[in-house]
Design a protein around this motif. Structure first.
Motif, PDB file in Angstrom:
ATOM      1  N   SER A 373       0.826  -1.128   0.003  1.00  0.00           N
ATOM      2  CA  SER A 373      -0.068   0.008   0.136  1.00  0.00           C
ATOM      3  C   SER A 373       0.792   1.280   0.085  1.00  0.00           C
ATOM      4  O   SER A 373       1.733   1.121   0.631  1.00  0.00           O
ATOM      5  N   PRO A 374       0.379   2.467  -0.545  1.00  0.00           N
ATOM      6  CA  PRO A 374       1.004   3.612  -0.466  1.00  0.00           C
ATOM      7  C   PRO A 374       1.386   3.954   0.992  1.00  0.00           C
ATOM      8  O   PRO A 374       0.631   3.834   1.865  1.00  0.00           O
ATOM      9  N   GLY A 375       2.602   4.453   1.035  1.00  0.00           N
ATOM     10  CA  GLY A 375       3.076   4.695   2.342  1.00  0.00           C
ATOM     11  C   GLY A 375       3.994   3.862   3.161  1.00  0.00           C
ATOM     12  O   GLY A 375       4.828   3.907   4.104  1.00  0.00           O
ATOM     13  N   GLN A 376       3.669   2.435   2.809  1.00  0.00           N
ATOM     14  CA  GLN A 376       4.343   1.323   3.323  1.00  0.00           C
ATOM     15  C   GLN A 376       5.714   1.410   2.916  1.00  0.00           C
ATOM     16  O   GLN A 376       6.232   1.495   1.834  1.00  0.00           O
ATOM     17  N   ARG A 377       6.691   0.865   4.330  1.00  0.00           N
ATOM     18  CA  ARG A 377       8.096   0.524   3.905  1.00  0.00           C
ATOM     19  C   ARG A 377       8.236  -0.785   3.285  1.00  0.00           C
ATOM     20  O   ARG A 377       7.802  -1.647   4.350  1.00  0.00           O
ATOM     21  N   VAL A 378       9.224  -1.193   2.185  1.00  0.00           N
ATOM     22  CA  VAL A 378       9.484  -2.444   2.134  1.00  0.00           C
ATOM     23  C   VAL A 378      10.907  -2.575   2.211  1.00  0.00           C
ATOM     24  O   VAL A 378      11.761  -1.476   1.921  1.00  0.00           O
ATOM     25  N   SER A 379      11.421  -3.848   2.495  1.00  0.00           N
ATOM     26  CA  SER A 379      12.656  -4.122   2.428  1.00  0.00           C
ATOM     27  C   SER A 379      13.243  -4.833   0.784  1.00  0.00           C
ATOM     28  O   SER A 379      12.365  -5.390   0.151  1.00  0.00           O
ATOM     29  N   ARG A 380      14.380  -4.629   0.561  1.00  0.00           N
ATOM     30  CA  ARG A 380      15.063  -5.191  -0.749  1.00  0.00           C
ATOM     31  C   ARG A 380      14.615  -6.788  -0.698  1.00  0.00           C
ATOM     32  O   ARG A 380      14.754  -7.369   0.245  1.00  0.00           O
ATOM     33  N   GLY A 381      14.228  -7.204  -1.698  1.00  0.00           N
ATOM     34  CA  GLY A 381      13.801  -8.535  -1.884  1.00  0.00           C
ATOM     35  C   GLY A 381      12.508  -8.943  -1.315  1.00  0.00           C
ATOM     36  O   GLY A 381      11.905 -10.204  -1.506  1.00  0.00           O
ATOM     37  N   GLN A 382      11.548  -7.919  -0.942  1.00  0.00           N
ATOM     38  CA  GLN A 382      10.199  -8.441  -0.187  1.00  0.00           C
ATOM     39  C   GLN A 382       9.396  -8.616  -1.617  1.00  0.00           C
ATOM     40  O   GLN A 382       9.285  -7.649  -2.530  1.00  0.00           O
ATOM     41  N   VAL A 383       8.305  -9.330  -1.675  1.00  0.00           N
ATOM     42  CA  VAL A 383       7.272  -9.422  -2.581  1.00  0.00           C
ATOM     43  C   VAL A 383       6.419  -8.393  -2.358  1.00  0.00           C
ATOM     44  O   VAL A 383       5.925  -8.111  -1.459  1.00  0.00           O
ATOM     45  N   ILE A 384       6.191  -7.632  -3.355  1.00  0.00           N
ATOM     46  CA  ILE A 384       5.360  -6.469  -3.584  1.00  0.00           C
ATOM     47  C   ILE A 384       4.156  -6.562  -4.529  1.00  0.00           C
ATOM     48  O   ILE A 384       3.155  -5.887  -4.593  1.00  0.00           O
ATOM     49  N   GLY A 385       4.150  -7.616  -5.337  1.00  0.00           N
ATOM     50  CA  GLY A 385       3.044  -8.081  -6.249  1.00  0.00           C
ATOM     51  C   GLY A 385       3.190  -9.039  -7.232  1.00  0.00           C
ATOM     52  O   GLY A 385       4.359  -9.832  -6.686  1.00  0.00           O
ATOM     53  N   TYR A 386       2.465  -9.520  -7.979  1.00  0.00           N
ATOM     54  CA  TYR A 386       2.466 -10.609  -8.855  1.00  0.00           C
ATOM     55  C   TYR A 386       2.534 -10.168 -10.322  1.00  0.00           C
ATOM     56  O   TYR A 386       1.683  -9.394 -10.909  1.00  0.00           O
ATOM     57  N   SER A 387       3.315 -10.781 -11.283  1.00  0.00           N
ATOM     58  CA  SER A 387       3.464 -10.343 -12.637  1.00  0.00           C
ATOM     59  C   SER A 387       2.115 -10.744 -13.395  1.00  0.00           C
ATOM     60  O   SER A 387       1.434 -11.586 -13.102  1.00  0.00           O
ATOM     61  N   GLY A 388       1.960 -10.025 -14.457  1.00  0.00           N
ATOM     62  CA  GLY A 388       0.637 -10.132 -15.494  1.00  0.00           C
ATOM     63  C   GLY A 388       0.833  -9.570 -16.868  1.00  0.00           C
ATOM     64  O   GLY A 388       2.015  -9.443 -17.032  1.00  0.00           O
TER      65      GLY A 388
END
Length: 415
Positions: A373-388
């Motif tokens: 979600s917008p504003g969420q902090r993520v780390s390197r290598g973290q899954v953020i979505g799925y290809s399409g």
């Protein structure tokens, strides 16, 4: 994809991430006004997304219809050309057959005339021979009759004359008999010739009649096929006009929406020139592969777009991944936006902070879905979505972009 859009989008995304840090009343008021304006434009863009997507689908459908119409037209023209060629051949054969038939009929008429004359000559010869035979029977043997007259006192000279006359008559009758035999032979030959000529004429008439039927069938087919070609030409023209009209609508709508978004996001970018580093990041000097284990199918640079059919900048790197493949953050950072765009499809935009002295933003496009979600902090290598394969896409893949200091750049230099 449009580089001007990315320039504006970068600033917009940075502003969105940093706007929470603006605490002064002037900044807050100005931010609020701009955000309201942005919300209005975003609403317009959102309202237009379905129409734009439908229009683009209509364009693809129109291109398919145009290709289909062109294929039908090409096939119909080929068929018509073949029919016209066959018709020309049939017409030439018809002329040739008619000429041969006329010649054969003339030859047959001449043979019939000769046969008629021969039959009359035969009848005359047969009558003469018949008369000779009757007379010979009635009068007896001429030689015996002359000898009897000699015995009865006739002069010897008269006997000699009568015998000479008898010899002449015999020779004449012999010639008549020989002529009769010859006439019969010639007559039989003529009869055989007439029969063969009649058979020949009959066969030629049948062939000419069959060719005439074929010629008429070809003429009818040519007329029908020419009508079909004319209709297909009209259909193709209509399909081409439809495709061009939808293409113009697409270009106009995209240009209008991007122009408005660029104008607005340029203002937001100007508000936050010093807040870039506050977005986060993991301090790395390079980006990780967002879809490791998969090869590059299209590199950054100018190319012929497979959907829009125009040369334009391919502003990222494509990875050939199956739909549903997990997509990972190329570096740590903050999620600036997750949204749908008619061109990029479902996308995630990450602010990765400062790297090598530049502000780095990465985007992950054509996703089936996102899970951040917008504003969420993520780390390197973290899954953020799925290809399409959402948006302007011809198949499942990940379109990965790197934006450095507000400019699209080749991701290969950062991976």
């Amino acid at each position: 994809m449009f580089s001007t859009t990315r320039k504006a989008l970068t600033a917009s995304l940075l502003a969105t991430a940093l706007v929470a840090t603006l605490t002064t009343p002037s900044f807050a008021d100005k931010k609020s006004d701009l955000e309201k304006e942005k919300s209005g434009v975003s609403g317009k863009i959102g309202d237009a997304k379905k129409d734009l997507e439908l229009s683009s689908k209509k364009y693809a459908d129109a291109l398919a219809a145009l290709k289909k119409a062109q294929g039908k037209l090409d096939a119909a023209r080929t068929t018509l050309s073949g029919t016209r060629g066959a018709l020309a051949t049939a017409k030439a054969q018809d002329d040739e057959m008619q000429a041969k038939l006329v010649a054969s009929e003339a030859e047959l008429d001449a043979a019939k005339a000769r046969l008629g004359r021969g039959e009359k000559a035969l009848a005359t010869s047969e009558a003469a021979v018949e008369q000779f035979a009757v007379e010979n029977i009635q009068q007896g043997d001429p030689g015996m009759r002359a000898f009897s007259e000699l015995l009865q006192g006739e002069e010897p000279s008269a006997f000699s004359e009568q015998m000479s006359l008898n010899d002449a008559v015999s020779d004449d009758q012999l010639a008549t008999m020989q002529g009769l035999a010859a006439t019969r032979v010639i007559l039989e030959v003529n009869r055989d010739k007439v029969k063969k000529l009649r058979d020949k004429v009959k066969a030629q008439r049948e062939a000419a009649a069959a060719n005439l039927v074929r010629k008429r069938e070809l003429e009818a087919a040519a007329v029908s096929q020419a009508t079909e070609v004319a209709q297909l030409v009209s259909d193709r023209r209509g399909a081409a006009d439809s495709a061009e009209e939808v293409r113009r609508e697409d270009k106009k709508q995209v240009a209008e929406l991007e122009s408005e978004r660029t104008r607005l996001e340029a203002q937001i970018r100007a508000l936050t020139p010093k807040q870039v580093k506050e977005a986060g990041g993991d301090g790395g000097g390079a980006l990780s592969y967002p879809a490791s284990g998969y090869g590059v199918t299209s590199s950054y640079g100018m190319r012929f777009h497979p959907v829009l059919h125009v040369y334009k900048l391919h502003d990222g790197t494509d990875f050939g991944v199956p739909c549903g493949t997990p997509i990972k953050a190329a570096a740590g950072g903050t999620v600036l936006q997750t949204y749908y765009n008619a061109g990029y499809g479902n996308r995630v935009v990450l602010n990765n902070g400062s790297m090598r002295g530049k502000s780095i933003v990465t985007t992950y496009n054509h996703l089936t879905r996102w899970i951040v979600s917008p504003g969420q902090r993520v780390s390197r290598g973290q899954v953020i979505g799925y290809s399409g394969t959402t948006g302007y896409s011809t198949g499942c893949h990940l379109h990965f972009m790197v934006i450095a200091n507000g400019q699209t750049t080749n991701p290969a230099g950062w991976l």
